[in-house]
Each structure stands twice: as structure tokens, then as C-alpha cells.
Design an enzyme around this catalytic site. Structure first.
Site, short mmCIF file in Angstrom:
data_model
loop_
_atom_site.label_atom_id
_atom_site.label_comp_id
_atom_site.label_asym_id
_atom_site.label_seq_id
_atom_site.Cartn_x
_atom_site.Cartn_y
_atom_site.Cartn_z
N ASP A 12 2.61 0.05 2.95
CA ASP A 12 1.95 1.16 3.63
C ASP A 12 0.44 0.95 3.57
O ASP A 12 -0.07 0.48 2.56
CB ASP A 12 2.34 2.47 2.93
N GLY A 13 -0.23 1.27 4.64
CA GLY A 13 -1.68 1.24 4.64
C GLY A 13 -2.29 0.05 5.34
O GLY A 13 -3.51 -0.02 5.49
N ASN A 14 -1.48 -0.90 5.79
CA ASN A 14 -2.03 -2.07 6.47
C ASN A 14 -2.76 -1.69 7.75
O ASN A 14 -3.84 -2.21 8.04
CB ASN A 14 -0.93 -3.09 6.80
N TRP A 17 -6.01 -0.02 6.88
CA TRP A 17 -6.94 -1.04 6.39
C TRP A 17 -7.52 -1.81 7.57
O TRP A 17 -8.72 -2.08 7.63
CB TRP A 17 -6.23 -1.99 5.43
N ARG A 25 -5.46 -1.97 14.08
CA ARG A 25 -4.28 -1.79 13.23
C ARG A 25 -3.50 -3.10 13.12
O ARG A 25 -3.02 -3.45 12.05
CB ARG A 25 -3.38 -0.69 13.80
N HIS A 29 -1.94 -5.41 9.98
CA HIS A 29 -0.56 -5.87 9.80
C HIS A 29 -0.52 -7.37 9.56
O HIS A 29 0.25 -7.86 8.73
CB HIS A 29 0.29 -5.50 11.01
N SER A 57 10.37 1.65 8.33
CA SER A 57 11.33 2.75 8.18
C SER A 57 11.71 3.32 9.54
O SER A 57 11.08 3.02 10.57
CB SER A 57 10.72 3.85 7.31
N THR A 58 12.72 4.17 9.54
CA THR A 58 13.11 4.83 10.78
C THR A 58 11.97 5.70 11.31
O THR A 58 11.86 5.91 12.52
CB THR A 58 14.38 5.69 10.57
N GLU A 59 11.11 6.18 10.44
CA GLU A 59 9.95 6.98 10.86
C GLU A 59 8.94 6.14 11.65
O GLU A 59 8.19 6.67 12.46
CB GLU A 59 9.26 7.58 9.63
N ASN A 60 8.93 4.84 11.40
CA ASN A 60 7.97 3.97 12.08
C ASN A 60 8.23 3.83 13.58
O ASN A 60 7.37 3.36 14.32
CB ASN A 60 7.92 2.59 11.44
#
Length: 153
Positions: A12-14, A17, A25, A29, A57-60
Site C-alpha cells: 500500500d502507498g506506492n 509515493w 502513480r 507502482h 484486493s477486490t477494492e482495487n
């Protein structure tokens, strides 16, 4: 043997960053993937038997389509370039989650798992398309099946 047996990392956070440091973004990644390679190397060095990377995740799926496509292209390129190296290092790759991606990515994931299935130095669990709701539904279905088998006897 290392007393530490399993390390799990939520990737998380890539993207944040990347926006902060590279104004992109996707650049975040890409850097995150370089970090993954360092983590795998250190996991081998420390003789940790299991490494789980929670990657998508499925949220992504709520992310912009361009970003999702970039992430999957990164994964496809990584598998294409690195699966032989992972195999030579005796790393077993296991995918956690539902494999309902593109035909090409599903094929690469299945091929990578099959190629590394007998490896035993470490197991690299890659969590893709996973989520707590999915896990709960799956667990309930398994319980239901077991109960049905018991009732059949």
C-alpha cells in the site's frame, strides 16, 4: 533456521509515493516492484519460509482503468522476465484470490504456479483479487459442503 517463518506485506502507498516523488502513480507502482525484488532477495537471505504479498484486493477494482491496466501489465512483464529466475532460486509461487483476469494473465499465473509447484526454499504467496467479503463467502460455502456431506451419512 530462522525463527521468523512467515512475513506478510500489504503493498500500500506506492501510488501515493509516486505522486509525491515522481508526479505519477504508475511510477510509484514501478518503484514498488523494484522493492518487491529486494524483499524477495532479503527473504531468501534470512531463510524465511513464507512471504505473502497482498498486491491487488477486490477494492482495487475501483481504481481508474488505466491504472489497473498498468498494474496488470507490470505483473505480466515481471512474470515473463522473472519466473525462470524465481524457479532457479527454488521459490514456489502460489496465487491467493480469484484468478479472473485476462486470458493471458491467467495463463501466465497458472504457468508460473505449475512451473514452481515443487520448489521448496520459500513459498511466495501473491494475493491478487482477494478480499474479506470473498473469503467469508468462500468459508461459508465450505462449511455448507461439509455439513451436507455429514448429513448424507
Amino acid at each position: 533456521m530462522n525463527p521468523l517463518n512467515h512475513v506478510a506485506i500489504i503493498m500500500d502507498g506506492n501510488g501515493r509515493w509516486g505522486l509525491k516523488n515522481k508526479n505519477s502513480r504508475n511510477a510509484g507502482h514501478k518503484e514498488g516492484l523494484k522493492t518487491v525484488e529486494k524483499i524477495i532477495k532479503e527473504t531468501l537471505k534470512q531463510k524465511i519460509k513464507h512471504l505473502t504479498l497482498y498486491a491487488f484486493s477486490t477494492e482495487n477494482w475501483k481504481r481508474p482503468k488505466k491504472e489497473i491496466n498498468y498494474l496488470f501489465n507490470l505483473l505480466e512483464n515481471f512474470l515473463t522476465r522473472k519466473i525462470d529466475q524465481l524457479h532457479e532460486q527454488n521459490i514456489k509461487l502460489k496465487i491467493i484470490g480469484e484468478k479472473n483476469f485476462s486470458k493471458n494473465l491467467n495463463s501466465l499465473l497458472n504457468s508460473a504456479e505449475k512451473k514452481t509447484a515443487r520448489n521448496s526454499k520459500i513459498q511466495l504467496n501473491l494475493a491478487l483479487n482477494y478480499g474479506s467479503k470473498l473469503e467469508l463467502v468462500s468459508a461459508i460455502k465450505q462449511i455448507k459442503k461439509k455439513k451436507e456431506k455429514i448429513n448424507e451419512k
